[in-house]
Scaffold this motif. Structure first.
Motif, short mmCIF file in Angstrom:
data_model
loop_
_atom_site.label_atom_id
_atom_site.label_comp_id
_atom_site.label_asym_id
_atom_site.label_seq_id
_atom_site.Cartn_x
_atom_site.Cartn_y
_atom_site.Cartn_z
N TYR A 174 23.35 108.16 74.26
CA TYR A 174 22.57 109.07 73.41
C TYR A 174 23.04 110.50 73.61
CZ TYR A 174 19.42 105.22 72.53
OH TYR A 174 18.90 104.01 72.14
N ALA A 175 23.00 111.27 72.51
CA ALA A 175 23.44 112.66 72.55
C ALA A 175 22.53 113.52 71.70
CB ALA A 175 24.88 112.77 72.06
N VAL A 176 22.62 114.83 71.91
CA VAL A 176 21.89 115.77 71.08
C VAL A 176 22.53 115.76 69.70
CG1 VAL A 176 21.28 118.21 70.79
CG2 VAL A 176 21.27 117.18 73.07
N ASN A 177 21.69 115.74 68.67
CA ASN A 177 22.12 115.59 67.30
C ASN A 177 21.32 116.56 66.44
OD1 ASN A 177 22.35 114.35 64.54
ND2 ASN A 177 23.35 112.70 65.65
N ARG A 178 21.70 116.71 65.19
CA ARG A 178 20.99 117.57 64.24
C ARG A 178 20.27 116.71 63.23
NH1 ARG A 178 20.89 119.76 59.32
NH2 ARG A 178 20.67 122.01 59.09
N SER A 179 18.96 116.88 63.14
CA SER A 179 18.17 116.17 62.14
C SER A 179 18.55 116.68 60.76
CB SER A 179 16.68 116.39 62.39
OG SER A 179 15.93 115.86 61.33
N THR A 180 18.72 115.77 59.82
CA THR A 180 19.03 116.19 58.45
C THR A 180 17.82 116.83 57.78
OG1 THR A 180 18.53 113.97 57.66
CG2 THR A 180 20.84 114.48 58.09
N ASN A 181 16.64 116.61 58.34
CA ASN A 181 15.41 117.18 57.81
C ASN A 181 15.05 118.46 58.57
OD1 ASN A 181 13.00 117.58 56.51
ND2 ASN A 181 11.91 115.95 57.58
N GLY A 182 15.63 119.59 58.19
CA GLY A 182 15.26 120.87 58.78
C GLY A 182 16.12 121.36 59.92
N GLY A 183 17.10 120.61 60.35
CA GLY A 183 18.01 121.08 61.39
C GLY A 183 17.49 121.00 62.81
N ARG A 184 16.36 120.36 63.00
CA ARG A 184 15.79 120.22 64.34
C ARG A 184 16.76 119.49 65.26
NH1 ARG A 184 10.08 119.88 66.31
NH2 ARG A 184 10.53 120.26 68.49
N ALA A 185 16.86 119.92 66.52
CA ALA A 185 17.68 119.22 67.50
C ALA A 185 16.93 117.97 67.95
CB ALA A 185 17.98 120.12 68.69
N ILE A 186 17.59 116.83 67.85
CA ILE A 186 17.01 115.54 68.21
C ILE A 186 17.99 114.76 69.08
CG2 ILE A 186 15.57 115.40 66.13
CD1 ILE A 186 17.67 113.40 65.01
N ILE A 187 17.51 113.66 69.60
CA ILE A 187 18.37 112.74 70.35
C ILE A 187 18.69 111.56 69.44
CG2 ILE A 187 18.52 111.23 72.37
CD1 ILE A 187 18.45 114.24 73.03
N TRP A 188 19.97 111.15 69.43
CA TRP A 188 20.39 110.06 68.55
C TRP A 188 21.49 109.26 69.22
CZ3 TRP A 188 17.41 109.05 64.61
CH2 TRP A 188 17.83 108.11 63.68
N PRO A 189 21.58 107.95 68.92
CA PRO A 189 22.65 107.14 69.51
C PRO A 189 24.03 107.62 69.03
CG PRO A 189 21.03 105.75 68.38
CD PRO A 189 20.69 107.16 68.07
N ILE A 190 24.96 107.71 69.92
CA ILE A 190 26.32 108.10 69.54
C ILE A 190 26.92 107.07 68.59
CG2 ILE A 190 28.67 108.43 70.41
CD1 ILE A 190 27.54 109.79 72.80
N ALA A 191 26.60 105.81 68.79
CA ALA A 191 27.19 104.74 67.97
C ALA A 191 26.93 104.95 66.48
CB ALA A 191 26.66 103.38 68.42
N THR A 192 25.80 105.51 66.11
CA THR A 192 25.50 105.69 64.68
C THR A 192 25.50 107.16 64.26
OG1 THR A 192 23.11 105.71 65.11
CG2 THR A 192 24.14 103.59 64.55
#
Length: 158
Positions: free
Chosen positions: A90-108
């Motif tokens: 898991y890595a820090v990612n950018r939510s497409t809804n508003g740019g919020r920093a979120i955690i998301w699986p690297i695989a996807t």
């Protein structure tokens, strides 16, 4: 005597290699510049699933599992990522809804999580060039997002 002379340099070389390999894996918390009591935090219950959890600031001086990140590479994926130390899938990612920093699986989400480089004080996304930013005024549970205005210089706190 010559056997002993050969063993000492080999031991020192092995020790130096162990230290060099260990350096990039040290755990670290991150805080916005000049904000000494606030750490970057994965919002939600410790131990709950990481996917989709938002990042914020937490007022604490103690690093726990949800404040522990490392910037590094992942085998099979190009570039650098801000990884969750407890689960580097898991890595820090950018939510497409508003740019919020979120955690998301690297695989996807590796393309959206990929960083511009391995800088630990200016954390910038590769594709959008947006900076990881703490919204001001800083307080407990302040929003962290990519882009916009706020504090975008981070300090690595051990």
């Amino acid at each position: 005597m010559s056997t002993m002379k050969k063993r000492i340099p080999m031991f020192l070389l092995a020790l130096a290699m162990m230290v060099a390999m260990a350096l990039p894996t040290f755990a670290a918390a991150y805080r916005p510049n000049a904000q000494f009591d606030y750490l970057l935090n994965i919002n939600g219950s410790t131990g709950s699933a990481y996917q989709g959890r938002a990042l914020n600031l937490m007022k604490t001086k103690t690093m726990g599992t949800d404040q522990d990140f490392k910037i590094g590479t992942r085998s099979g994926y190009p570039g650098y990522y801000m990884l969750v130390s407890a689960n580097v899938n898991y890595a820090v990612n950018r939510s497409t809804n508003g740019g919020r920093a979120i955690i998301w699986p690297i695989a996807t989400g590796y393309n959206d999580s990929r960083l511009y480089d391995n800088d630990e004080s200016v954390i910038r996304l590769y594709t959008s060039r947006e900076l990881l930013t703490a919204r001001e005024p800083v307080g407990d549970w302040s929003t962290v997002y990519f882009g916009g205005s706020g504090i975008s210089v981070w300090v690595r706190a051990h």
